[in-house]
Design a protein around this motif. Sequence first.
Motif, PDB file in Angstrom:
ATOM      1  N   SER A 241      24.873  58.896  41.860  1.00 35.00           N
ATOM      2  CA  SER A 241      25.842  57.882  41.451  1.00 35.00           C
ATOM      3  C   SER A 241      27.278  58.383  41.463  1.00 35.00           C
ATOM      4  CB  SER A 241      25.496  57.358  40.050  1.00 35.00           C
ATOM      5  OG  SER A 241      25.709  58.364  39.067  1.00 35.00           O
ATOM      6  N   TRP A 242      27.490  59.683  41.338  1.00 31.44           N
ATOM      7  CA  TRP A 242      28.851  60.202  41.232  1.00 31.44           C
ATOM      8  C   TRP A 242      29.227  61.208  42.317  1.00 31.44           C
ATOM      9  CZ3 TRP A 242      28.428  65.410  40.449  1.00 31.44           C
ATOM     10  CH2 TRP A 242      27.310  65.889  39.722  1.00 31.44           C
TER      11      TRP A 242
ATOM     12  N   ARG B  19      26.352  52.677  49.002  1.00 32.16           N
ATOM     13  CA  ARG B  19      27.486  52.056  48.309  1.00 32.16           C
ATOM     14  C   ARG B  19      27.041  51.445  46.987  1.00 32.16           C
ATOM     15  NH1 ARG B  19      28.501  49.960  53.445  1.00 32.16           N
ATOM     16  NH2 ARG B  19      27.916  47.864  52.761  1.00 32.16           N
TER      17      ARG B  19
ATOM     18  N   SER C 190      24.721  52.448  45.116  1.00 30.62           N
ATOM     19  CA  SER C 190      24.298  53.494  44.178  1.00 30.62           C
ATOM     20  C   SER C 190      25.466  54.171  43.490  1.00 30.62           C
ATOM     21  CB  SER C 190      23.463  54.554  44.914  1.00 30.62           C
ATOM     22  OG  SER C 190      22.277  53.999  45.430  1.00 30.62           O
TER      23      SER C 190
ATOM     24  N   SER D 271      28.614  54.916  41.342  1.00 30.10           N
ATOM     25  CA  SER D 271      29.263  54.390  40.146  1.00 30.10           C
ATOM     26  C   SER D 271      30.052  55.517  39.494  1.00 30.10           C
ATOM     27  CB  SER D 271      28.226  53.841  39.163  1.00 30.10           C
ATOM     28  OG  SER D 271      28.821  53.468  37.946  1.00 30.10           O
ATOM     29  N   GLN D 272      31.326  55.332  39.322  1.00 26.10           N
ATOM     30  CA  GLN D 272      32.207  56.337  38.724  1.00 26.10           C
ATOM     31  C   GLN D 272      32.087  57.702  39.414  1.00 26.10           C
ATOM     32  OE1 GLN D 272      31.099  56.003  34.447  1.00 26.10           O
ATOM     33  NE2 GLN D 272      33.212  55.307  34.154  1.00 26.10           N
TER      34      GLN D 272
ATOM     35  N   THR E  27      37.970  53.494  47.040  1.00 31.87           N
ATOM     36  CA  THR E  27      37.563  53.956  45.705  1.00 31.87           C
ATOM     37  C   THR E  27      38.500  55.042  45.207  1.00 31.87           C
ATOM     38  OG1 THR E  27      35.237  53.430  46.154  1.00 31.87           O
ATOM     39  CG2 THR E  27      35.693  54.986  44.367  1.00 31.87           C
TER      40      THR E  27
END
Length: 600
Positions: free
Chosen positions: A137-138, A182, A184, A186-187, A248
Amino acid sequence: MQKHGFRLLLASLMAGLLPAASLPAYSAVTPAASALAADQHQADLDFQKIKATFLKELWRQDPDLAMSAGHFAQADRLALPGQRERDAYVAFAERWLQRLQQVDATRLPPREQTDLVLMQNYLNGTRWYLTRFREFSWNPSQHNIAGGFDAILNTDYAPNIQRIRAAIRRLQQVPAYYAAARASISQPTPEHTRLGIRQSSGAVSVLAALESAAAEQKLSHAEQTALTTGLRQARTAIQEYVQFLENTEQSMNPATARSFRIGCALYEEKFKADIQSGLTAEQMYQRALVAKQAAHDNMEKLADQLWDKTMGDTAKPADRVQKIAMMIDKLSEQHVPAKELYPEIRRQLPVLERWIREHDLLSLDAEKPLVVRETPEYERGVTVASIEAPGIFRPNDKTYYNVTPLDGQTPEQIESTLREYNRWVLQILNIHEAIPGHYTQLQYANQYPSVIKTLFGSGAMIEGWAVYSERMMLESGYGDQAPEMWLMYYKWNLRTICNTILDYSVHVLGMSEAEAKDLLMHQAFQTKAEADGKWLRVQYSSVQLASYFSGYSEIMAFRDELKQQQGAQFKLKRFHEQFLSYGSTPVSMIRNMMLNDKSH
C-alpha cells in the motif's frame, strides 16, 4: 548483495516469525529403539507427501515465486496485486498453517524438522507481510511487471517460440495488473513513489526486449495481433501508472506524508521475521556498536604501520579517525579506469577460483555459468552490485553478476565510485558477490535435496556467508597479508557493521540524513557517492541491511565453537562444505544439524 533466483524483494518474505529455538531437540536412534525408527520412517514418508502437495498448491497460488524457483509451468500467468488476491494468499497461509500444526515434529528426523519450521515460518511471514506490514500500500516500486518477463526471456526453460507465446499471454494481463496496483496504493511514502517512477522505465525496456525477441520468431497472425495489441496496451498501462505516481507525488504534503521509517514496533517484528536470530534488533545494534570500536582499533594499527611508506613526510594527526581517513583516502587513488571496471571484474573471477583450489578451501563447480552484466534498468537505484542465481529446479542456468553502470554520472561521481571500489575493495566485492560468496553458496544450495530449504532460504545466512567468505579468504593469505589489503578489508567490513547501525538508527531512532552521512563518511570512511547511495537504500528498505552482520557474527561464532571442540581434528574445507551442504538454512538450524550429523 544477492538476489538469488528468488529475488531480493521476495527474500524478506521467505523468512518467518518462528524463532529457530522452536526446533525440537534431536535424540539419536539406538538399535534398541527399532520400533521408533520404523515410526520415524513412516512419518518421514508421510511428510514428504505433505511437502509435495504444499509445493504444488504454492505454485498455483504464486506463479511468480514458482518462476523464481525455476518452475515455469504457469509462466503465462501474471499474479495481480489486488485485495482479492491478497485475501486468497492469506487464506492459503492460514489453511496450511492449520494443516502443519497436525504434524508431530518429534517423529521426524532433524532435516525434516527444519523443513517443517521453515514452511511454518514462510506462512506466518506471508500473513504478517500482507496483513500487518502491508508494504503493497505504501511502496509503489513493489508493483512492476519487469521481473517476470525478464525471467521468461532470459531463462532457457523451453524453446524460444514457446517462451514468446507464454510472454504474449502474460502480456494481456498487464493492464489489469496496473489497475490493481493503483487501487492498492494508499498513503505511499515520497521516497518509494519516486523509486517506483524511476524503475517503471525499466519495465518499458523489458517490453522492448520482448518485441525484439518476438520479431525473430514465426508467429501466427493471431499471435502477432495479440503481441502488437498487448504491447500497446501494456505501454499505456505503464505510462498511466507513472502518471498516477507523478500526480500522487505532486499532491503530497511533505509535512503529513507517510514516513519511510517503519518505527520500533514494526522493526522488531520484521527483524524477528527476516533475520531469525536469537537476539532482538536492539541487541544486535548494540553488538554492532562494539564491533565498530574494534574495527577502528585494528585500522589504527594498520594506518600506523603504513604511514611512513604511504604518506611520506605528511604529519600524522593525533585523532585516530582522521589518521585512518587520510590513509584510506591516499590508498583509494589506486583504482581501475571507468572503462576497465567490467573487464577487471571478469579478470579477477578465475584468479579467485584458482586461489580456492590451490589452498583447498572449498570444492568449486566452474561449469555453472557466471555472467557479468549491467544491472537491468528496472532493478537499478538500490545497490551497486548484486547476484541473481537460478532457481532450484534449473541449477544449470546462468547466474548473473549485476553491476550498475556509471552512465549518467558526473566525472566527480564516477571518480568517487571508483575510489570506493579501489584496487583492494574491488577484489573484496568480487569475493562477496561471486567466489566464494553468493555465486558459490547458491550453487551449493541448489544441490541440496530439500526444495523447502532452498526456496525459503535465510537472507541472514546468505549474506552472512558472503561476509564470512571475505574474512576467510584474507585469513588464508589471499592478498599476501598486505597491510593495505587488511586495512581495506576492515573498511569494507565496517560496511557490514555500520549497515546494522545505520538501519536501526534511521528506522527506529530517527537518525537524520546528515547524521547518517556523517556515520558513513567520517566513521565508516565511505566516499560521498557510496554514502549517497546507502542513504537512498536505507530509505527504500528496512532490516535487510542488518542481515549481513547478524549472519556473519553467527557463522564466525559457530566456526570458533567447532574449532574449540575439535581441536587438531578441525578441517576448514570440511567445515565449509558441510556448512553449505544444508542449503540456505538459518545459521542456528545449520548448527543444530551439524552438531547432530554423525555422518561427517
